[in-house]
Write a protein that holds these residues in place. Structure first.
Motif, mmCIF file in Angstrom:
data_model
loop_
_atom_site.group_PDB
_atom_site.id
_atom_site.type_symbol
_atom_site.label_atom_id
_atom_site.label_comp_id
_atom_site.label_asym_id
_atom_site.label_seq_id
_atom_site.Cartn_x
_atom_site.Cartn_y
_atom_site.Cartn_z
ATOM 1 N N LYS A 61 0.817 -1.223 0.000
ATOM 2 C CA LYS A 61 0.000 0.000 0.000
ATOM 3 C C LYS A 61 0.846 1.266 0.000
ATOM 4 O O LYS A 61 0.468 2.274 -0.596
ATOM 5 N N ALA A 65 4.256 7.137 3.387
ATOM 6 C CA ALA A 65 3.273 8.212 3.140
ATOM 7 C C ALA A 65 3.775 9.567 3.618
ATOM 8 O O ALA A 65 2.984 10.492 3.779
ATOM 9 N N ALA A 67 6.925 12.179 5.784
ATOM 10 C CA ALA A 67 7.450 12.391 7.131
ATOM 11 C C ALA A 67 6.265 12.284 8.082
ATOM 12 O O ALA A 67 5.109 12.431 7.669
ATOM 13 N N ILE A 69 3.594 13.296 10.217
ATOM 14 C CA ILE A 69 2.901 14.574 10.450
ATOM 15 C C ILE A 69 2.594 14.746 11.942
ATOM 16 O O ILE A 69 2.673 15.851 12.482
ATOM 17 N N LYS A 70 2.296 13.615 12.613
ATOM 18 C CA LYS A 70 1.951 13.715 14.044
ATOM 19 C C LYS A 70 3.168 14.120 14.875
ATOM 20 O O LYS A 70 3.033 14.796 15.885
ATOM 21 N N GLY A 110 8.008 13.060 2.298
ATOM 22 C CA GLY A 110 9.284 12.438 2.659
ATOM 23 C C GLY A 110 9.461 11.050 2.057
ATOM 24 O O GLY A 110 10.591 10.603 1.856
ATOM 25 N N GLU A 113 10.748 11.689 -1.294
ATOM 26 C CA GLU A 113 12.114 12.214 -1.123
ATOM 27 C C GLU A 113 13.092 11.104 -0.753
ATOM 28 O O GLU A 113 14.227 11.079 -1.222
ATOM 29 N N GLU A 133 3.114 18.467 0.533
ATOM 30 C CA GLU A 133 3.339 19.287 1.735
ATOM 31 C C GLU A 133 2.568 20.597 1.686
ATOM 32 O O GLU A 133 2.169 21.137 2.711
ATOM 33 N N PRO A 140 8.420 20.776 0.853
ATOM 34 C CA PRO A 140 9.340 19.654 1.069
ATOM 35 C C PRO A 140 10.513 20.070 1.967
ATOM 36 O O PRO A 140 10.952 21.219 1.913
ATOM 37 N N GLY A 141 11.010 19.131 2.771
ATOM 38 C CA GLY A 141 12.123 19.437 3.671
ATOM 39 C C GLY A 141 13.231 18.406 3.669
ATOM 40 O O GLY A 141 14.215 18.527 4.379
HETATM 41 N N1 CAA Z 1 2.341 10.945 9.087
HETATM 42 C C1 CAA Z 1 1.733 10.363 10.147
HETATM 43 N N2 CAA Z 1 0.759 9.461 10.037
HETATM 44 C C2 CAA Z 1 0.334 9.151 8.797
HETATM 45 C C3 CAA Z 1 0.903 9.718 7.648
HETATM 46 C C4 CAA Z 1 1.961 10.652 7.836
HETATM 47 N N3 CAA Z 1 2.597 11.217 6.795
HETATM 48 N N4 CAA Z 1 0.273 9.224 6.552
HETATM 49 C C5 CAA Z 1 -0.657 8.359 7.008
HETATM 50 N N5 CAA Z 1 -0.622 8.314 8.365
HETATM 51 C C6 CAA Z 1 -1.468 7.527 9.254
HETATM 52 C C7 CAA Z 1 -2.884 8.074 9.309
HETATM 53 O O1 CAA Z 1 -2.953 9.153 10.212
HETATM 54 C C8 CAA Z 1 -3.658 6.857 9.749
HETATM 55 O O2 CAA Z 1 -3.469 6.690 11.140
HETATM 56 P P1 CAA Z 1 -4.743 6.417 12.112
HETATM 57 O O3 CAA Z 1 -5.241 5.067 11.670
HETATM 58 O O4 CAA Z 1 -4.132 6.421 13.472
HETATM 59 O O5 CAA Z 1 -5.710 7.498 11.837
HETATM 60 C C9 CAA Z 1 -2.923 5.709 9.067
HETATM 61 O O6 CAA Z 1 -1.618 6.209 8.729
HETATM 62 C C10 CAA Z 1 -3.606 5.261 7.774
HETATM 63 O O7 CAA Z 1 -3.774 6.409 6.943
HETATM 64 P P2 CAA Z 1 -5.181 6.827 6.289
HETATM 65 O O8 CAA Z 1 -6.319 6.351 7.131
HETATM 66 O O9 CAA Z 1 -5.120 8.289 5.978
HETATM 67 O O10 CAA Z 1 -5.140 5.963 4.939
HETATM 68 P P3 CAA Z 1 -5.894 6.273 3.563
HETATM 69 O O11 CAA Z 1 -5.735 5.046 2.739
HETATM 70 O O12 CAA Z 1 -7.266 6.800 3.811
HETATM 71 O O13 CAA Z 1 -5.062 7.477 2.882
HETATM 72 C C11 CAA Z 1 -3.045 8.656 2.200
HETATM 73 C C12 CAA Z 1 -3.733 7.280 2.444
HETATM 74 C C13 CAA Z 1 -3.690 9.349 1.009
HETATM 75 C C14 CAA Z 1 -1.579 8.355 1.907
HETATM 76 C C15 CAA Z 1 -3.196 9.523 3.474
HETATM 77 O O14 CAA Z 1 -2.779 8.778 4.619
HETATM 78 C C16 CAA Z 1 -2.397 10.805 3.443
HETATM 79 O O15 CAA Z 1 -2.752 11.759 2.779
HETATM 80 N N6 CAA Z 1 -1.251 10.840 4.203
HETATM 81 C C17 CAA Z 1 -0.419 12.027 4.327
HETATM 82 C C18 CAA Z 1 0.361 12.291 3.065
HETATM 83 C C19 CAA Z 1 1.213 13.541 3.233
HETATM 84 O O16 CAA Z 1 0.711 14.640 3.368
HETATM 85 N N7 CAA Z 1 2.545 13.362 3.213
HETATM 86 C C20 CAA Z 1 3.487 14.456 3.376
HETATM 87 C C21 CAA Z 1 3.889 14.578 4.827
HETATM 88 S S1 CAA Z 1 4.846 16.028 5.162
HETATM 89 C C22 CAA Z 1 6.401 15.658 4.670
HETATM 90 O O17 CAA Z 1 6.678 14.575 4.227
HETATM 91 C C23 CAA Z 1 7.417 16.763 4.834
HETATM 92 C C24 CAA Z 1 8.688 16.560 4.101
HETATM 93 O O18 CAA Z 1 9.057 17.253 3.204
HETATM 94 C C25 CAA Z 1 9.599 15.507 4.486
#
Ligand code: CAA
Length: 259
Positions: A61, A65, A67, A69-70, A110, A113, A133, A140-141
């Motif tokens: 899957k 997904a 970095a 976020i929490k 991330g 990345e 992001e 992006p970071g």
């Molecule tokens: N950080 C923390 N937890 C995450 C996560 C993340 N990036 N992505 C998914 N999860 C967690 C969800 O919170 C969820 O946890 P709970 O069951 O405790 O609620 C679990 O993983 C399953 O995720 P979903 O229920 O959201 O699954 P989905 O199939 O409905 O959706 C998804 C999948 C579209 C990938 C969605 O999870 C999503 O949009 N995730 C975030 C993607 C994102 O924004 N990534 C960028 C992060 S910022 C970053 O990376 C900064 C950088 O430059 C390094």
């Protein structure tokens, strides 16, 4: 061999290390623990003379997904800047032996990345790449704005960073982000096959090839070509060059010493 909480690490036959991200409850989101363990696993692989190439993969899957976020949500500028958050990822890019990313499902933020920090990406037909992001009010970071732009060019990188749009595997291959697209069920086996092939090559030549292709990313053309030439000349000081070219002339397979 060390064991990890967020990774599975296996040594396969033929000098291949398979590293699997294993935080399924968070779709392999990359927190500080994953970073520490992945750097440790990459350094152990790099230091082990029996290992020639690594494969980094995730789940069906999600490769990852993003970095976590929490983990980031409560942080202030002072926390992030003060801790130089994400700086540890540079250590992951410093292995001298190749690391192949085998990406199925989401490679977002991330996760995208991290895949781009590897030496090349093999994508399952289910792969989705994105830098979403902007939708979190950030950017992006972990090097994404730089590596994605170099990989796919300004137009696609800018559109993806500004809108958060995902790229599917076919588009990623057309754009040059991934080297090949493979049916999802065959992804890891195919990546291991390619890694085994690389691990069977002359070890010094593998390091030199990796270093010179990376120089194309990091230097201007003239400097890069010069760098390539010096490393190319240097390989003529190795026994493996003599063996490789002699084996060709004698119409047989070469055997490598890593010297
Ligand atoms: N950080 C923390 N937890 C995450 C996560 C993340 N990036 N992505 C998914 N999860 C967690 C969800 O919170 C969820 O946890 P709970 O069951 O405790 O609620 C679990 O993983 C399953 O995720 P979903 O229920 O959201 O699954 P989905 O199939 O409905 O959706 C998804 C999948 C579209 C990938 C969605 O999870 C999503 O949009 N995730 C975030 C993607 C994102 O924004 N990534 C960028 C992060 S910022 C970053 O990376 C900064 C950088 O430059 C390094």
């Amino acid at each position: 061999m060390a064991t990890y909480e967020t990774l599975l690490v296996e040594r396969r036959e033929g000098g291949v290390t398979l590293i699997t991200l294993n935080r399924p409850q968070a779709l392999n989101a990359l927190n500080n623990q994953v970073l520490g363990e992945l750097v440790a696993a990459a350094q152990a692989f790099d230091a082990d003379p029996s290992q020639g190439c690594a494969v980094l993969t995730g789940s069906e899957k999600a490769f990852a997904a993003g970095a976590d976020i929490k983990e980031m949500q409560p942080q202030s500028f002072g926390d992030m800047y003060g801790d130089n958050y994400f700086a540890g990822w540079e250590m992951f890019t410093r292995t001298r032996k190749p690391v192949i990313a085998a990406v199925a499902g989401f490679a977002l933020g991330g996760g995208c990345e991290l895949a781009m920090m590897c030496d090349f990406i093999l994508a399952a037909d289910t792969a989705k790449f994105g830098q979403p992001e902007i939708k979190l009010g950030v950017a992006p970071g972990m090097g994404g704005s730089q590596r994605l732009t170099r990989a796919v060019g300004k137009a696609k990188a800018m559109e993806m960073c500004l809108t958060g749009r995902f790229m599917d595997a076919a588009e990623a291959e057309r754009a040059g982000l991934v080297s090949r697209v493979i049916p999802a069920a065959e992804l890891v086996d195919e990546a291991i096959k390619v890694a085994t092939q690389i691990a069977g090559m002359a070890p010094l030549a593998v390091k030199a090839n990796k270093e010179m292709v990376n120089a194309a990313f990091e230097t201007m053309l003239g400097q890069g070509v010069q760098f390539e030439r010096r490393l190319f000349h240097g390989l003529f000081g190795t026994e493996d060059q003599k063996e490789g070219m002699t084996a060709f002339v004698e119409k047989r397979q070469g055997t490598w010493k890593g010297k």
